[in-house]
Design a protein around this motif. Structure first.
Motif, PDB file in Angstrom:
ATOM      1  N   ALA A  65      -7.248   2.533  -6.148  1.00 56.67           N
ATOM      2  CA  ALA A  65      -6.789   3.859  -5.746  1.00 56.67           C
ATOM      3  C   ALA A  65      -7.946   4.615  -5.122  1.00 56.67           C
ATOM      4  O   ALA A  65      -9.073   4.600  -5.645  1.00 56.67           O
ATOM      5  CB  ALA A  65      -6.255   4.624  -6.947  1.00 56.67           C
ATOM      6  N   TYR A  66      -7.681   5.256  -3.988  1.00 58.48           N
ATOM      7  CA  TYR A  66      -8.658   6.102  -3.318  1.00 58.48           C
ATOM      8  C   TYR A  66      -8.157   7.533  -3.428  1.00 58.48           C
ATOM      9  O   TYR A  66      -7.055   7.851  -2.967  1.00 58.48           O
ATOM     10  CB  TYR A  66      -8.809   5.683  -1.859  1.00 58.48           C
ATOM     11  CG  TYR A  66      -9.295   4.270  -1.681  1.00 58.48           C
ATOM     12  CD1 TYR A  66     -10.660   3.988  -1.547  1.00 58.48           C
ATOM     13  CD2 TYR A  66      -8.394   3.203  -1.658  1.00 58.48           C
ATOM     14  CE1 TYR A  66     -11.109   2.683  -1.393  1.00 58.48           C
ATOM     15  CE2 TYR A  66      -8.834   1.895  -1.506  1.00 58.48           C
ATOM     16  CZ  TYR A  66     -10.192   1.647  -1.376  1.00 58.48           C
ATOM     17  OH  TYR A  66     -10.633   0.349  -1.232  1.00 58.48           O
TER      18      TYR A  66
ATOM     19  N   LYS B 231      -4.491   2.094   5.600  1.00 60.15           N
ATOM     20  CA  LYS B 231      -5.775   1.434   5.430  1.00 60.15           C
ATOM     21  C   LYS B 231      -6.645   2.214   4.446  1.00 60.15           C
ATOM     22  O   LYS B 231      -6.465   3.412   4.244  1.00 60.15           O
ATOM     23  CB  LYS B 231      -6.489   1.309   6.775  1.00 60.15           C
ATOM     24  CG  LYS B 231      -5.725   0.483   7.809  1.00 60.15           C
ATOM     25  CD  LYS B 231      -6.483   0.448   9.132  1.00 60.15           C
ATOM     26  CE  LYS B 231      -5.721  -0.361  10.175  1.00 60.15           C
ATOM     27  NZ  LYS B 231      -6.436  -0.396  11.488  1.00 60.15           N
ATOM     28  N   ALA B 232      -7.602   1.523   3.864  1.00 59.60           N
ATOM     29  CA  ALA B 232      -8.572   2.190   3.002  1.00 59.60           C
ATOM     30  C   ALA B 232      -9.414   3.144   3.824  1.00 59.60           C
ATOM     31  O   ALA B 232      -9.638   2.917   5.023  1.00 59.60           O
ATOM     32  CB  ALA B 232      -9.456   1.153   2.319  1.00 59.60           C
TER      33      ALA B 232
ATOM     34  N   ASP C 246      -4.352  17.429  -2.946  1.00 62.57           N
ATOM     35  CA  ASP C 246      -4.520  16.163  -3.645  1.00 62.57           C
ATOM     36  C   ASP C 246      -3.890  15.023  -2.832  1.00 62.57           C
ATOM     37  O   ASP C 246      -2.729  15.106  -2.444  1.00 62.57           O
ATOM     38  CB  ASP C 246      -3.854  16.297  -5.021  1.00 62.57           C
ATOM     39  CG  ASP C 246      -3.664  14.998  -5.740  1.00 62.57           C
ATOM     40  OD1 ASP C 246      -4.456  14.066  -5.512  1.00 62.57           O
ATOM     41  OD2 ASP C 246      -2.721  14.916  -6.544  1.00 62.57           O
ATOM     42  N   ARG C 247      -4.665  13.973  -2.576  1.00 61.99           N
ATOM     43  CA  ARG C 247      -4.148  12.833  -1.821  1.00 61.99           C
ATOM     44  C   ARG C 247      -4.603  11.530  -2.464  1.00 61.99           C
ATOM     45  O   ARG C 247      -5.735  11.431  -2.958  1.00 61.99           O
ATOM     46  CB  ARG C 247      -4.632  12.891  -0.378  1.00 61.99           C
ATOM     47  CG  ARG C 247      -4.035  11.794   0.513  1.00 61.99           C
ATOM     48  CD  ARG C 247      -4.541  11.920   1.932  1.00 61.99           C
ATOM     49  NE  ARG C 247      -4.142  10.791   2.757  1.00 61.99           N
ATOM     50  CZ  ARG C 247      -4.703  10.486   3.927  1.00 61.99           C
ATOM     51  NH1 ARG C 247      -5.684  11.251   4.395  1.00 61.99           N
ATOM     52  NH2 ARG C 247      -4.300   9.445   4.604  1.00 61.99           N
ATOM     53  N   THR C 248      -3.725  10.541  -2.451  1.00 61.98           N
ATOM     54  CA  THR C 248      -4.028   9.230  -3.018  1.00 61.98           C
ATOM     55  C   THR C 248      -3.587   8.134  -2.065  1.00 61.98           C
ATOM     56  O   THR C 248      -2.482   8.173  -1.536  1.00 61.98           O
ATOM     57  CB  THR C 248      -3.306   9.027  -4.368  1.00 61.98           C
ATOM     58  OG1 THR C 248      -3.729  10.026  -5.285  1.00 61.98           O
ATOM     59  CG2 THR C 248      -3.604   7.659  -4.948  1.00 61.98           C
ATOM     60  N   ILE C 249      -4.465   7.143  -1.874  1.00 65.51           N
ATOM     61  CA  ILE C 249      -4.115   5.922  -1.151  1.00 65.51           C
ATOM     62  C   ILE C 249      -4.236   4.771  -2.143  1.00 65.51           C
ATOM     63  O   ILE C 249      -5.291   4.587  -2.759  1.00 65.51           O
ATOM     64  CB  ILE C 249      -5.049   5.682   0.055  1.00 65.51           C
ATOM     65  CG1 ILE C 249      -4.873   6.795   1.092  1.00 65.51           C
ATOM     66  CG2 ILE C 249      -4.764   4.324   0.687  1.00 65.51           C
ATOM     67  CD1 ILE C 249      -5.840   6.697   2.268  1.00 65.51           C
ATOM     68  N   LEU C 250      -3.148   4.049  -2.322  1.00 62.42           N
ATOM     69  CA  LEU C 250      -3.154   2.884  -3.201  1.00 62.42           C
ATOM     70  C   LEU C 250      -3.081   1.619  -2.352  1.00 62.42           C
ATOM     71  O   LEU C 250      -2.173   1.465  -1.534  1.00 62.42           O
ATOM     72  CB  LEU C 250      -1.943   2.927  -4.143  1.00 62.42           C
ATOM     73  CG  LEU C 250      -1.861   4.071  -5.154  1.00 62.42           C
ATOM     74  CD1 LEU C 250      -0.522   4.029  -5.884  1.00 62.42           C
ATOM     75  CD2 LEU C 250      -2.998   3.982  -6.152  1.00 62.42           C
ATOM     76  N   ILE C 251      -4.038   0.711  -2.558  1.00 66.95           N
ATOM     77  CA  ILE C 251      -4.014  -0.588  -1.894  1.00 66.95           C
ATOM     78  C   ILE C 251      -4.266  -1.639  -2.965  1.00 66.95           C
ATOM     79  O   ILE C 251      -5.352  -1.709  -3.544  1.00 66.95           O
ATOM     80  CB  ILE C 251      -5.075  -0.678  -0.785  1.00 66.95           C
ATOM     81  CG1 ILE C 251      -4.797   0.380   0.287  1.00 66.95           C
ATOM     82  CG2 ILE C 251      -5.082  -2.070  -0.164  1.00 66.95           C
ATOM     83  CD1 ILE C 251      -5.810   0.407   1.414  1.00 66.95           C
TER      84      ILE C 251
ATOM     85  N   ALA D 274       0.836  -1.200   0.000  1.00 71.81           N
ATOM     86  CA  ALA D 274       0.000   0.000   0.000  1.00 71.81           C
ATOM     87  C   ALA D 274       0.871   1.250   0.000  1.00 71.81           C
ATOM     88  O   ALA D 274       2.042   1.219   0.409  1.00 71.81           O
ATOM     89  CB  ALA D 274      -0.919   0.007   1.225  1.00 71.81           C
ATOM     90  N   THR D 275       0.272   2.338  -0.461  1.00 70.20           N
ATOM     91  CA  THR D 275       0.951   3.636  -0.508  1.00 70.20           C
ATOM     92  C   THR D 275      -0.032   4.726  -0.101  1.00 70.20           C
ATOM     93  O   THR D 275      -1.205   4.672  -0.454  1.00 70.20           O
ATOM     94  CB  THR D 275       1.459   3.942  -1.932  1.00 70.20           C
ATOM     95  OG1 THR D 275       2.217   2.843  -2.425  1.00 70.20           O
ATOM     96  CG2 THR D 275       2.316   5.196  -1.944  1.00 70.20           C
ATOM     97  N   ASP D 276       0.450   5.691   0.649  1.00 72.43           N
ATOM     98  CA  ASP D 276      -0.346   6.868   1.021  1.00 72.43           C
ATOM     99  C   ASP D 276       0.495   8.089   0.691  1.00 72.43           C
ATOM    100  O   ASP D 276       1.624   8.221   1.189  1.00 72.43           O
ATOM    101  CB  ASP D 276      -0.685   6.828   2.512  1.00 72.43           C
ATOM    102  CG  ASP D 276      -1.639   7.953   2.926  1.00 72.43           C
ATOM    103  OD1 ASP D 276      -1.924   8.830   2.094  1.00 72.43           O
ATOM    104  OD2 ASP D 276      -2.079   7.940   4.085  1.00 72.43           O
TER     105      ASP D 276
END
Length: 250
Positions: free
Chosen positions: A107-108, A240-241, A98-103, A76-78
């Motif tokens: 992508a969120y 986490k998501a 701008d923010r991205t969470i990759l799991i 995962a990446t935040d």
């Protein structure tokens, strides 16, 4: 007397040779990174993208983030991006916050750019496409074993690490990070020049890359340059998501 002096000199030289510690061989970056890929551990990174044109360099974005590792991989990446006034003055002010969470492959996304796409009460957009926090940022992820192996296979040693070139097509075959970071259209033959600095432990400390801007946007002139630093290898990281109630699917 002359023979005695010569003998003493030779003995002293021999003693110094024995006393001098042997220079340690450089650590293998691939082996060093693989040892770090333990569930619940990770590393932090910061990077900056500069758009270099004939009239000089122009800052484009800065980004901070963390990788969380799973068993043998980046799980995962935040990350969050900020944009300098030069970027915002070109009418791109919607890119702020701008923010991205990759799991995995999901992508969120959140931030002003996505607000207009979200239903009332939702703060995150779930998608499997590239996100603003990825576009125009570092296309290479040395925390991916397959990617690092590909880089090192034809790299040249430098005083502090390694350097070389790799094409978009080559990255696309081995790197999930690249496939989530670069827009769907890209010129596969585009060559990325890279230089990786590693520490005494073999772990990546800094990665500088560049490639022709036209490789991502048809007809775009100039060069995109990305400068990334890595800190805190082995630190505890939890990503986490977002809460399900705040997420809307694309």
């Amino acid at each position: 007397m002359k023979g005695l002096i010569t003998g003493v000199a030779l003995a002293s030289a021999a003693a110094l040779a024995v006393a001098a510690p042997a220079q340690a061989a450089p650590k293998d970056p691939l082996a060093a990174v693989k040892k770090q890929l333990v569930a619940g551990k990770g590393v932090s990174f910061t990077d900056a993208t500069t758009y270099v044109r004939d009239d000089g360099p122009e800052p484009y974005l800065k980004r901070t983030g963390r990788f969380m590792f799973g068993k043998g991989k980046v799980a995962a990446t935040d990350m969050a991006s900020t944009y300098p006034k030069e970027t915002l003055q070109r009418g791109l002010d919607s890119f702020q916050n701008d923010r991205t969470i990759l799991i995995g492959k999901s992508a969120y996304l959140s931030g002003r750019y996505y607000d207009k796409q979200l239903p009332e009460g939702k703060k995150w957009l779930k998608t499997d496409s590239a996100a603003l926090s990825n576009n125009w940022a570092q296309p290479i992820n040395p925390a991916e074993p397959a990617t690092l192996k590909k880089l090192l296979a034809k790299a040249k040693r430098t005083a502090g690490g390694y350097q070389g070139t790799i094409t978009f097509d080559e990255l696309g075959k081995v790197s999930p990070w690249f496939n989530q970071s670069v827009p769907l259209w890209r010129a596969g033959a585009t060559e990325v020049t890279w230089k990786l600095t590693v520490g005494p432990d073999g772990l990546p400390k800094r990665l500088v890359t560049s490639y022709p801007a036209g490789g991502m946007v048809r007809g775009m002139l100039g060069t995109l340059r990305m400068d990334t630093t890595y800190r805190g290898w082995g630190a505890k990281v939890s990503i986490k998501a977002p809460p399900a109630g705040t997420v809307a699917a694309e």
